[in-house]
Scaffold this motif. Sequence first.
Motif, PDB file in Angstrom:
ATOM      1  N   ILE A 111       0.869  -1.184   0.000  1.00 39.50           N
ATOM      2  CA  ILE A 111       0.000   0.000   0.000  1.00 39.50           C
ATOM      3  C   ILE A 111       0.900   1.226   0.000  1.00 39.50           C
ATOM      4  O   ILE A 111       1.600   1.488   0.984  1.00 39.50           O
ATOM      5  N   HIS A 112       0.895   1.982  -1.081  1.00 37.77           N
ATOM      6  CA  HIS A 112       1.720   3.177  -1.191  1.00 37.77           C
ATOM      7  C   HIS A 112       0.895   4.385  -0.741  1.00 37.77           C
ATOM      8  O   HIS A 112      -0.166   4.663  -1.296  1.00 37.77           O
ATOM      9  N   ILE A 113       1.413   5.092   0.266  1.00 40.09           N
ATOM     10  CA  ILE A 113       0.700   6.216   0.882  1.00 40.09           C
ATOM     11  C   ILE A 113       1.493   7.489   0.622  1.00 40.09           C
ATOM     12  O   ILE A 113       2.689   7.556   0.923  1.00 40.09           O
ATOM     13  N   ALA A 114       0.818   8.501   0.042  1.00 42.41           N
ATOM     14  CA  ALA A 114       1.522   9.723  -0.336  1.00 42.41           C
ATOM     15  C   ALA A 114       0.601  10.924  -0.196  1.00 42.41           C
ATOM     16  O   ALA A 114      -0.628  10.793  -0.164  1.00 42.41           O
ATOM     17  N   ASP A 115       1.212  12.110  -0.142  1.00 40.62           N
ATOM     18  CA  ASP A 115       0.425  13.335  -0.004  1.00 40.62           C
ATOM     19  C   ASP A 115      -0.004  13.841  -1.375  1.00 40.62           C
ATOM     20  O   ASP A 115       0.203  13.186  -2.406  1.00 40.62           O
ATOM     21  N   ARG A 116      -0.592  15.030  -1.398  1.00 36.32           N
ATOM     22  CA  ARG A 116      -1.199  15.539  -2.637  1.00 36.32           C
ATOM     23  C   ARG A 116      -0.188  15.867  -3.730  1.00 36.32           C
ATOM     24  O   ARG A 116      -0.563  16.001  -4.891  1.00 36.32           O
ATOM     25  N   GLY A 117       1.095  15.980  -3.372  1.00 38.54           N
ATOM     26  CA  GLY A 117       2.101  16.224  -4.400  1.00 38.54           C
ATOM     27  C   GLY A 117       2.272  15.056  -5.356  1.00 38.54           C
ATOM     28  O   GLY A 117       2.870  15.205  -6.427  1.00 38.54           O
ATOM     29  N   TYR A 118       1.765  13.888  -4.998  1.00 39.09           N
ATOM     30  CA  TYR A 118       1.859  12.686  -5.828  1.00 39.09           C
ATOM     31  C   TYR A 118       0.522  12.324  -6.467  1.00 39.09           C
ATOM     32  O   TYR A 118       0.381  11.238  -7.025  1.00 39.09           O
ATOM     33  N   ALA A 119      -0.433  13.218  -6.399  1.00 38.36           N
ATOM     34  CA  ALA A 119      -1.788  12.910  -6.864  1.00 38.36           C
ATOM     35  C   ALA A 119      -1.909  13.113  -8.373  1.00 38.36           C
ATOM     36  O   ALA A 119      -2.469  14.104  -8.840  1.00 38.36           O
ATOM     37  N   PHE A 120      -1.365  12.162  -9.127  1.00 43.76           N
ATOM     38  CA  PHE A 120      -1.469  12.184 -10.580  1.00 43.76           C
ATOM     39  C   PHE A 120      -1.807  10.783 -11.072  1.00 43.76           C
ATOM     40  O   PHE A 120      -1.238   9.790 -10.590  1.00 43.76           O
ATOM     41  N   ALA A 121      -2.715  10.708 -12.033  1.00 47.64           N
ATOM     42  CA  ALA A 121      -3.156   9.407 -12.542  1.00 47.64           C
ATOM     43  C   ALA A 121      -1.994   8.616 -13.140  1.00 47.64           C
ATOM     44  O   ALA A 121      -1.947   7.388 -13.020  1.00 47.64           O
ATOM     45  N   LYS A 122      -1.023   9.296 -13.741  1.00 46.80           N
ATOM     46  CA  LYS A 122       0.083   8.582 -14.385  1.00 46.80           C
ATOM     47  C   LYS A 122       0.957   7.859 -13.368  1.00 46.80           C
ATOM     48  O   LYS A 122       1.644   6.895 -13.707  1.00 46.80           O
ATOM     49  N   GLY A 123       0.935   8.300 -12.111  1.00 46.59           N
ATOM     50  CA  GLY A 123       1.687   7.601 -11.080  1.00 46.59           C
ATOM     51  C   GLY A 123       0.885   6.519 -10.386  1.00 46.59           C
ATOM     52  O   GLY A 123       1.446   5.559  -9.860  1.00 46.59           O
ATOM     53  N   LEU A 124      -0.447   6.638 -10.397  1.00 49.65           N
ATOM     54  CA  LEU A 124      -1.305   5.659  -9.729  1.00 49.65           C
ATOM     55  C   LEU A 124      -1.515   4.412 -10.571  1.00 49.65           C
ATOM     56  O   LEU A 124      -1.596   3.300 -10.041  1.00 49.65           O
ATOM     57  N   HIS A 125      -1.610   4.563 -11.879  1.00 50.33           N
ATOM     58  CA  HIS A 125      -1.888   3.422 -12.753  1.00 50.33           C
ATOM     59  C   HIS A 125      -0.816   2.336 -12.661  1.00 50.33           C
ATOM     60  O   HIS A 125      -1.147   1.141 -12.573  1.00 50.33           O
ATOM     61  N   PRO A 126       0.490   2.661 -12.659  1.00 53.65           N
ATOM     62  CA  PRO A 126       1.507   1.600 -12.537  1.00 53.65           C
ATOM     63  C   PRO A 126       1.414   0.824 -11.216  1.00 53.65           C
ATOM     64  O   PRO A 126       1.767  -0.359 -11.173  1.00 53.65           O
ATOM     65  N   ILE A 127       0.956   1.467 -10.151  1.00 52.97           N
ATOM     66  CA  ILE A 127       0.816   0.761  -8.875  1.00 52.97           C
ATOM     67  C   ILE A 127      -0.233  -0.336  -9.012  1.00 52.97           C
ATOM     68  O   ILE A 127      -0.012  -1.484  -8.591  1.00 52.97           O
ATOM     69  N   ILE A 128      -1.369  -0.001  -9.596  1.00 53.79           N
ATOM     70  CA  ILE A 128      -2.429  -0.992  -9.802  1.00 53.79           C
ATOM     71  C   ILE A 128      -1.960  -2.086 -10.751  1.00 53.79           C
ATOM     72  O   ILE A 128      -2.211  -3.281 -10.531  1.00 53.79           O
ATOM     73  N   SER A 129      -1.251  -1.701 -11.799  1.00 50.68           N
ATOM     74  CA  SER A 129      -0.799  -2.676 -12.793  1.00 50.68           C
ATOM     75  C   SER A 129       0.170  -3.692 -12.203  1.00 50.68           C
ATOM     76  O   SER A 129       0.234  -4.838 -12.670  1.00 50.68           O
ATOM     77  N   ASN A 130       0.915  -3.300 -11.174  1.00 44.05           N
ATOM     78  CA  ASN A 130       1.904  -4.192 -10.565  1.00 44.05           C
ATOM     79  C   ASN A 130       1.389  -4.897  -9.312  1.00 44.05           C
ATOM     80  O   ASN A 130       2.165  -5.482  -8.561  1.00 44.05           O
ATOM     81  N   GLY A 131       0.089  -4.837  -9.081  1.00 45.15           N
ATOM     82  CA  GLY A 131      -0.499  -5.570  -7.969  1.00 45.15           C
ATOM     83  C   GLY A 131      -0.479  -4.854  -6.642  1.00 45.15           C
ATOM     84  O   GLY A 131      -0.763  -5.466  -5.609  1.00 45.15           O
ATOM     85  N   GLY A 132      -0.141  -3.556  -6.632  1.00 47.93           N
ATOM     86  CA  GLY A 132      -0.133  -2.791  -5.400  1.00 47.93           C
ATOM     87  C   GLY A 132      -1.410  -1.990  -5.219  1.00 47.93           C
ATOM     88  O   GLY A 132      -2.346  -2.072  -6.027  1.00 47.93           O
ATOM     89  N   ASP A 133      -1.466  -1.226  -4.150  1.00 47.47           N
ATOM     90  CA  ASP A 133      -2.595  -0.339  -3.862  1.00 47.47           C
ATOM     91  C   ASP A 133      -2.064   1.004  -3.407  1.00 47.47           C
ATOM     92  O   ASP A 133      -0.871   1.160  -3.124  1.00 47.47           O
ATOM     93  N   PHE A 134      -2.951   1.988  -3.304  1.00 47.74           N
ATOM     94  CA  PHE A 134      -2.527   3.331  -2.927  1.00 47.74           C
ATOM     95  C   PHE A 134      -3.565   4.005  -2.039  1.00 47.74           C
ATOM     96  O   PHE A 134      -4.754   3.689  -2.063  1.00 47.74           O
ATOM     97  N   ILE A 135      -3.058   4.944  -1.225  1.00 42.01           N
ATOM     98  CA  ILE A 135      -3.873   5.925  -0.510  1.00 42.01           C
ATOM     99  C   ILE A 135      -3.177   7.261  -0.735  1.00 42.01           C
ATOM    100  O   ILE A 135      -2.030   7.448  -0.314  1.00 42.01           O
ATOM    101  N   VAL A 136      -3.844   8.188  -1.415  1.00 42.83           N
ATOM    102  CA  VAL A 136      -3.215   9.449  -1.785  1.00 42.83           C
ATOM    103  C   VAL A 136      -4.146  10.603  -1.428  1.00 42.83           C
ATOM    104  O   VAL A 136      -5.354  10.538  -1.690  1.00 42.83           O
ATOM    105  N   ARG A 137      -3.572  11.624  -0.835  1.00 42.76           N
ATOM    106  CA  ARG A 137      -4.328  12.857  -0.568  1.00 42.76           C
ATOM    107  C   ARG A 137      -4.596  13.556  -1.895  1.00 42.76           C
ATOM    108  O   ARG A 137      -3.718  13.623  -2.770  1.00 42.76           O
ATOM    109  N   ALA A 138      -5.779  14.088  -2.068  1.00 38.69           N
ATOM    110  CA  ALA A 138      -6.163  14.693  -3.346  1.00 38.69           C
ATOM    111  C   ALA A 138      -6.580  16.139  -3.151  1.00 38.69           C
ATOM    112  O   ALA A 138      -7.312  16.462  -2.202  1.00 38.69           O
ATOM    113  N   GLY A 139      -6.123  17.022  -4.028  1.00 37.97           N
ATOM    114  CA  GLY A 139      -6.632  18.384  -4.079  1.00 37.97           C
ATOM    115  C   GLY A 139      -7.812  18.441  -5.036  1.00 37.97           C
ATOM    116  O   GLY A 139      -7.976  17.562  -5.892  1.00 37.97           O
TER     117      GLY A 139
END
Length: 368
Positions: A111-139
């Motif tokens: 589970i990759h946890i990050a703040d709003r500076g990482y809130a971009f779809a291009k960074g979230l899609h590879p996590i899902i593709s590799n079997g991971g998950d995310f929790i990201v703060r969103a603006g």
Amino acid sequence: MASSNLLASLVQPSKPFNHYVAVLNRLRGATQWLEYIAAQLLADTSRADFPSGYRLRLVDGTTVSAPGSKGTDFKIHASYDPATARFAHLEVTDGRGAECLTRNPVNPGEIHIADRGYAFAKGLHPIISNGGDFIVRAGWRKFRLLHPDGSRLDLFSVLSETTKATPIDRQVIIQGRSIAYDVPARLIAIRKPPAAIEQEKKRLRRISSKKGSKLTPKSLIAAEYMLLVTSLPKEDFNTASIADLYRLRWQIELAFKRLKSILHIDRLPAKDPALAKSWLLAHLILALLIERKSEDLLAIAPDEESKQCRNPSTWRVYKLLRQSLISAIQGVWDLSSITHHGPTFWKTIWEPPRRRKRQQIPRLPSLS
């Protein structure tokens, strides 16, 4: 004889200059070697065995500037494992290195946890593709959100349904650069306490005044909520547990603070980029060695301290091991020399009881 030769070389101006230049040249060319050493130390953390369930990875970055610099010269991109209190990934780039979740390796079950500076779809899609998950703060302007049927989602219409007692938790789609890169997720909106709302609005007004820009009404509305997006299933992680896991992100901030306060990586002594990077990597290797040795130290801690509901102070352990390693650079790093005082030593390492509740990883069946 050796000491007299060294003293003689110091009083001869030509020889020490040549020696120092030779050492500096070696350090300038040592970045790849130091990166290899750091990678080998980090590999132990990434290969650690977990019994079952998910593993947490806190993602963030920090900046370092050279002497006299008015900007950012280097960035340290990191992933941190709060369960073991160790870095799982480290990368040093120049000041233009963008913060992105794609910099961190992704393994299934993380589970990759990050703040709003990482809130971009291009960074979230590879996590899902590799079997991971995310929790990201969103603006409110970070993502373009869609309903599951593909229609546009009106975020502020959704926020109007949120109350202090009933946060919003609904399925959405984070729109990517194409349909193939769309990311299914949960949007969680939690209304902040009144004091936190007022503090955030003051911060936004201060930034707006400093930049000479106009503060939009939507920004003030969004300031009243904590917005999170996550790929985790609702049956394993309810709204409250998602919020609790995100708050653990503070642990990587503390890890960076230890690097700067105890190892002083923010006091970069060199302006030469190659030399400065070698200096940074050497200090990060020192941090990784301290993390590894702290596990050995705490493994021999007496049970009496834990039974008293006291916890070891990470800061005290860090400082102690730093001094121990420096003293043993030319010898054997032996913990017995600092633990031979017995009960007195351990009482010093453990923190006294605190009124403030210690931050801990939530006990969830699906979390290892």
